[in-house]
Design an enzyme around this catalytic site. Sequence first.
Site, short mmCIF file in Angstrom:
data_model
loop_
_atom_site.label_atom_id
_atom_site.label_comp_id
_atom_site.label_asym_id
_atom_site.label_seq_id
_atom_site.Cartn_x
_atom_site.Cartn_y
_atom_site.Cartn_z
N ASP A 138 35.81 41.54 34.88
CA ASP A 138 35.21 41.26 36.18
C ASP A 138 34.98 42.53 36.99
O ASP A 138 34.98 42.48 38.23
CB ASP A 138 36.14 40.31 36.96
CG ASP A 138 37.53 40.90 37.17
OD1 ASP A 138 38.05 41.54 36.24
OD2 ASP A 138 38.11 40.74 38.26
N LYS A 150 40.02 34.68 40.82
CA LYS A 150 40.94 35.82 40.95
C LYS A 150 40.71 36.52 42.29
O LYS A 150 39.56 36.67 42.73
CB LYS A 150 40.69 36.80 39.82
CG LYS A 150 41.45 38.10 39.99
CD LYS A 150 40.92 39.22 39.12
CE LYS A 150 40.75 40.47 39.94
NZ LYS A 150 40.55 41.67 39.14
N GLU A 153 47.17 37.73 42.69
CA GLU A 153 47.37 39.10 42.19
C GLU A 153 47.65 40.11 43.31
O GLU A 153 46.73 40.72 43.85
CB GLU A 153 46.12 39.55 41.40
CG GLU A 153 46.26 40.96 40.83
CD GLU A 153 45.05 41.43 40.03
OE1 GLU A 153 44.05 40.69 39.94
OE2 GLU A 153 45.12 42.55 39.49
N GLU A 198 48.68 43.47 43.41
CA GLU A 198 48.98 44.58 42.49
C GLU A 198 49.81 45.64 43.22
O GLU A 198 49.36 46.20 44.23
CB GLU A 198 47.69 45.20 41.94
CG GLU A 198 47.99 46.44 41.09
CD GLU A 198 46.80 46.99 40.30
OE1 GLU A 198 45.73 46.34 40.29
OE2 GLU A 198 46.95 48.07 39.70
N LYS A 244 49.33 37.11 38.61
CA LYS A 244 48.94 38.33 37.89
C LYS A 244 49.71 39.50 38.51
O LYS A 244 49.20 40.21 39.37
CB LYS A 244 47.42 38.52 38.01
CG LYS A 244 46.89 39.70 37.24
CD LYS A 244 45.43 39.54 36.88
CE LYS A 244 44.88 40.85 36.35
NZ LYS A 244 43.59 40.73 35.74
N SER A 289 46.54 39.59 31.28
CA SER A 289 45.19 39.45 31.86
C SER A 289 44.68 40.88 32.03
O SER A 289 44.57 41.37 33.14
CB SER A 289 45.26 38.72 33.20
OG SER A 289 43.98 38.71 33.81
N TYR A 320 39.54 49.40 42.01
CA TYR A 320 38.93 48.53 41.00
C TYR A 320 37.62 47.95 41.50
O TYR A 320 37.59 47.37 42.55
CB TYR A 320 39.90 47.40 40.64
CG TYR A 320 39.59 46.80 39.31
CD1 TYR A 320 40.00 47.44 38.16
CD2 TYR A 320 38.82 45.67 39.21
CE1 TYR A 320 39.69 46.93 36.93
CE2 TYR A 320 38.52 45.14 37.98
CZ TYR A 320 38.95 45.78 36.84
OH TYR A 320 38.64 45.26 35.62
P1 13P Z 1 43.68 46.29 34.58
O1 13P Z 1 44.30 45.50 33.46
O2 13P Z 1 42.68 47.30 34.11
O3 13P Z 1 44.71 46.86 35.51
O4 13P Z 1 42.80 45.28 35.44
C1 13P Z 1 43.43 44.39 36.27
C2 13P Z 1 42.51 43.49 36.98
O5 13P Z 1 42.83 43.02 38.05
C3 13P Z 1 41.25 43.09 36.37
O6 13P Z 1 40.94 41.77 36.74
#
Ligand code: 13P
Length: 399
Positions: A74, A186, A226, A228, A268, A337, A399
């Site tokens: 994505d 997501k 997610e 992160e 995630k 994922s 990202y």
């Molecule tokens: P990565 O596995 O490259 O960290 O990507 C995480 C993400 O959120 C992609 O949807």
Amino acid sequence: MAAAASATLLKSSSVIDKCEWVKGQSLRQASAAFVRCHPTSPSALTVRASSYADELVKTAKTIASPGRGILAMDESNATCGKRLASIGLENTEANRQAYRTLLVSAPGLGEYISGAILFEETLYQSTTDGKKMVDVLVEQNIVPGIKVDKGLVPLPGSNNESWCQGLDGLSSRTASYYQQGARFAKWRTVVSIPNGPSALAVKEAAWGLARYAAISQDSGLVPIVEPEILLDGDHGIDRTFEVAQKVWAEVFFYLAENNVMFEGILLKPSMVTPGAESKDKATPQQVADYTLKLLHRRIPPAVPGIMFLSGGQSEVEATLNLNAMNQSPNPWHVSFSYARALQNTCLKTWGGRPENVKAAQDTLLFRAKANSLAQLGKYTGEGESEEAKKGMFVKGYVY
Ligand code: 13P
């Protein structure tokens, strides 16, 4: 009238109509049903009962099925452009389509991959041979998903931290994505350890995730939650653990406050590791011990699946860590994922050349199989290339 029109739209894909996780589901009203408890009491509670509840549980279970995980493909157009530039290709729609066609049509991918997260362009796109990308995925027994957040921007009043945009107008977008065949969503927000994290940034991240999750469930999409925790920093693994405990406590507090149904979500998380610039390195066993301890303390067993992100780990490292976490039974399906940790050698092998498509698909299948084995706790690390062992951490990665 409106329901009939939506029903027609839903029927636009005969492939989706036939797929296992939609069977027995009929079109529901987009709005949720509300049940008022104890109407005479001044402290009456409003309990939300999503009309999609059964379908959400079924979709989440399908994605969290043994030996399978998610292919995150994505990347926004800007990020996809960086990937294409790394192999000398221009960031055109045709090049993005060629690359994504290669990924979704790898033969037998559905044996290892249960869901694929798409960027909006891909959800509405056809493959280079004119089939809908979504239909190709469904034929492979892979559930199509959609990235719905609108990316990160600076968070005023914080310590140079960011927040995630995309709640405005989200419910109409999620309704359209469902009609287009998406069954999960997501939303990725980030928490930075070197920049704090400030209480404000953690609260904002948790609240945004919870609002998004409630809206997605209301449209029939299983939300992937997610937050992160970025790898950036020179802190040790204990500091990551401490921050992760705080973040997940707040996320679940607000998920509950927003009446999100835990059986119909997927998580995630980042694995608990030392910061990328730390002098300490952790073994897969240490990563597994810390990460599982965190999950046991914070994640209710009602949640069906924990689908880790790779976050800049090398392909092999991400697989080894996942394997270590599956050496004994867990209350949840513990899986992957990954974006970078599934696609890196595949992209390099392809290099934009049509004659390399098969070799690139074989590389993707090799990685997907390795992670499938790791989900089952049976990965041995055999046959890995030097390329797959290279770390992909980029400081300040967006990202
Ligand atoms: P990565 O596995 O490259 O960290 O990507 C995480 C993400 O959120 C992609 O949807």
